[in-house]
Design an enzyme around this catalytic site. Structure first.
Site, PDB file in Angstrom:
ATOM      1  N   ARG A 250       0.873  -1.184   0.000  1.00 16.78           N
ATOM      2  CA  ARG A 250       0.000   0.000   0.000  1.00 16.78           C
ATOM      3  C   ARG A 250       0.898   1.219   0.000  1.00 16.78           C
ATOM      4  O   ARG A 250       1.712   1.406   0.905  1.00 16.78           O
ATOM      5  CB  ARG A 250      -0.883  -0.018   1.251  1.00 16.78           C
ATOM      6  CG  ARG A 250      -1.768   1.228   1.435  1.00 16.78           C
ATOM      7  CD  ARG A 250      -2.809   1.310   0.336  1.00 16.78           C
ATOM      8  NE  ARG A 250      -3.844   2.275   0.657  1.00 16.78           N
ATOM      9  CZ  ARG A 250      -3.752   3.588   0.487  1.00 16.78           C
ATOM     10  NH1 ARG A 250      -2.626   4.105   0.007  1.00 16.78           N
ATOM     11  NH2 ARG A 250      -4.755   4.370   0.791  1.00 16.78           N
ATOM     12  N   GLU A 258     -10.908   5.039  -6.131  1.00 20.20           N
ATOM     13  CA  GLU A 258     -11.300   3.639  -6.305  1.00 20.20           C
ATOM     14  C   GLU A 258     -11.645   3.399  -7.773  1.00 20.20           C
ATOM     15  O   GLU A 258     -11.919   4.338  -8.539  1.00 20.20           O
ATOM     16  CB  GLU A 258     -12.497   3.315  -5.414  1.00 20.20           C
ATOM     17  CG  GLU A 258     -12.244   3.503  -3.924  1.00 20.20           C
ATOM     18  CD  GLU A 258     -11.244   2.501  -3.366  1.00 20.20           C
ATOM     19  OE1 GLU A 258     -11.105   1.413  -3.966  1.00 20.20           O
ATOM     20  OE2 GLU A 258     -10.607   2.799  -2.340  1.00 20.20           O
ATOM     21  N   ARG A 292      -1.364  -5.505   4.521  1.00 20.81           N
ATOM     22  CA  ARG A 292      -0.523  -4.936   3.463  1.00 20.81           C
ATOM     23  C   ARG A 292       0.679  -4.203   4.064  1.00 20.81           C
ATOM     24  O   ARG A 292       0.565  -3.595   5.133  1.00 20.81           O
ATOM     25  CB  ARG A 292      -1.332  -3.963   2.606  1.00 20.81           C
ATOM     26  CG  ARG A 292      -2.499  -4.593   1.895  1.00 20.81           C
ATOM     27  CD  ARG A 292      -3.344  -3.554   1.159  1.00 20.81           C
ATOM     28  NE  ARG A 292      -3.930  -2.569   2.067  1.00 20.81           N
ATOM     29  CZ  ARG A 292      -4.823  -1.650   1.705  1.00 20.81           C
ATOM     30  NH1 ARG A 292      -5.224  -1.599   0.449  1.00 20.81           N
ATOM     31  NH2 ARG A 292      -5.297  -0.790   2.579  1.00 20.81           N
TER      32      ARG A 292
END
Length: 360
Positions: A250, A258, A292
């Site tokens: 990330r 998105e 992540r």
């Protein structure tokens, strides 16, 4: 006695002796690399003395000088290099020949990692950036030329809290999820991975190689599924399979639209364009609640988050990262009305997520 391999490189080296077999009917010459079926003892002794290895391989100028010494006698590039670069083994041999000649002509010869890196970059000028960066990464050499490739402000400072650094295999086109998330694979020869590699995964990889050699592809596929389920994968790099561990990254300090939001596709495509087929350097600072790794990504010397912000394809995630340079790059894009900032009031991705599914 010589204290370093670089001192040995000052000598004029003679090629290894050739093995000569004589009989009443023929005389055959064999170089060490071509000896086959003549006993494992000879092969083992030769490899121990002359062949480069990657197990517990030292890094820096001493490792490079050692491998150049080995290349001059064997014409073989170091094992494992193919996991870091994109060109063929033949091309790699071409690089080492050029570097060796430059090294021998240098007066004085490189004594520090910085000097060695500068010699490599100068010698391989004009070659693929991914290959040069990969070669430097293989030896953990610094890249003094990076600041010439990007703006003076693009290399964000390494802050306190850095946990570890990853040097990835080339990124696959399917590995980019959106504009702020990418899946990467790191070779099991990397110390970060090798130190925690489960024995059952290593064993499965060995068994899979034997199954493929015996053309038992059903068993090989079943073993690969077991490897994948453990968070690893066999990656084909230059027609050679490499066992690698998967890391979900990330990008630290930014939040991209998105996929279903305006500019979601553009953000995804820009990140993919930057990293596809490239080996990345990832500085990992934390792990989020989704498992992540949160980190900074560098690709061919470019700070990826900077590019995304300057092109108006991501927001500065101020709630999680206070770095002023990120705010500046976002503000520059706003003033130029670039990318998503062409809209008067673009919806923030964290607010979009909250409305859609209750937050991130």
């Amino acid at each position: 006695m010589f204290k370093t391999f670089s001192q040995l490189l000052h000598l004029e080296l003679k090629p290894p002796p050739r093995l000569i077999l004589r009989s009443s009917q023929q005389r055959c010459n064999f170089s060490p690399d071509r000896i086959e079926g003549m006993g494992n003892a000879i092969r083992l002794l030769y490899r121990k003395c002359c062949s480069p290895t990657t197990d517990d391989k030292p890094h820096g100028v001493s490792a490079l000088s050692r491998d150049l010494l080995s290349f001059e006698t064997t014409s073989q590039v170091p094992e494992g290099l193919g996991s870091y670069v994109v060109s063929s083994t033949k091309a790699q041999a071409n690089w080492y020949g050029k570097i060796l000649e430059t090294w021998k002509q240098a007066k004085p010869r490189p004594q520090t990692d910085e000097e060695a890196a500068r010699l490599v970059i100068t010698t391989l000028k004009g070659h693929k950036k991914a290959d040069v960066e990969g070669l430097l990464s293989f030896y953990r050499l610094p890249s003094p030329g990076k600041r010439d490739e990007v703006s003076n402000e693009s290399l964000a400072p390494v802050l306190e809290g850095l946990k570890f650094e990853l040097l990835t295999l080339p990124v696959d086109e399917k590995s980019v999820a959106d504009g702020d998330t990418v899946n990467v694979y790191v070779s099991s020869t990397d110390p970060i991975v090798s130190s925690t590699l489960p024995k059952e995964v290593s064993l499965a990889a060995t068994k899979r190689a034997k199954a493929r050699e015996n053309k038992n592809y059903t068993e090989a596929d079943a073993l690969h599924k077991k490897i994948i389920a453990s968070g690893y994968r066999m990656i084909n790099v230059q027609n050679k399979e490499v066992l690698a561990k998967k890391f979900r990254i990330r990008l630290r300090g930014i939040d991209a639209p998105e996929s279903k939001m305006p500019f979601g596709k553009e953000s995804h495509d820009e990140l993919l364009k930057m990293v596809e087929g490239k080996s990345l350097k990832v500085l990992v600072y934390a792990e989020d609640r989704y498992g992540r790794c949160v980190g900074d990504i560098y690709c061919n010397g470019k700070f990826v988050q900077e590019v995304m912000l300057k092109k108006g394809l991501a927001w500065h995630y101020l709630a999680y990262d206070k770095r002023p340079e990120l705010a500046k790059w976002e503000n520059d894009a706003k003033q130029k009305r670039i990318g998503l900032w062409a809209a008067k009031n673009p919806e923030k991705p964290w607010e979009w997520r909250k409305n859609k599914r209750g937050g991130n």
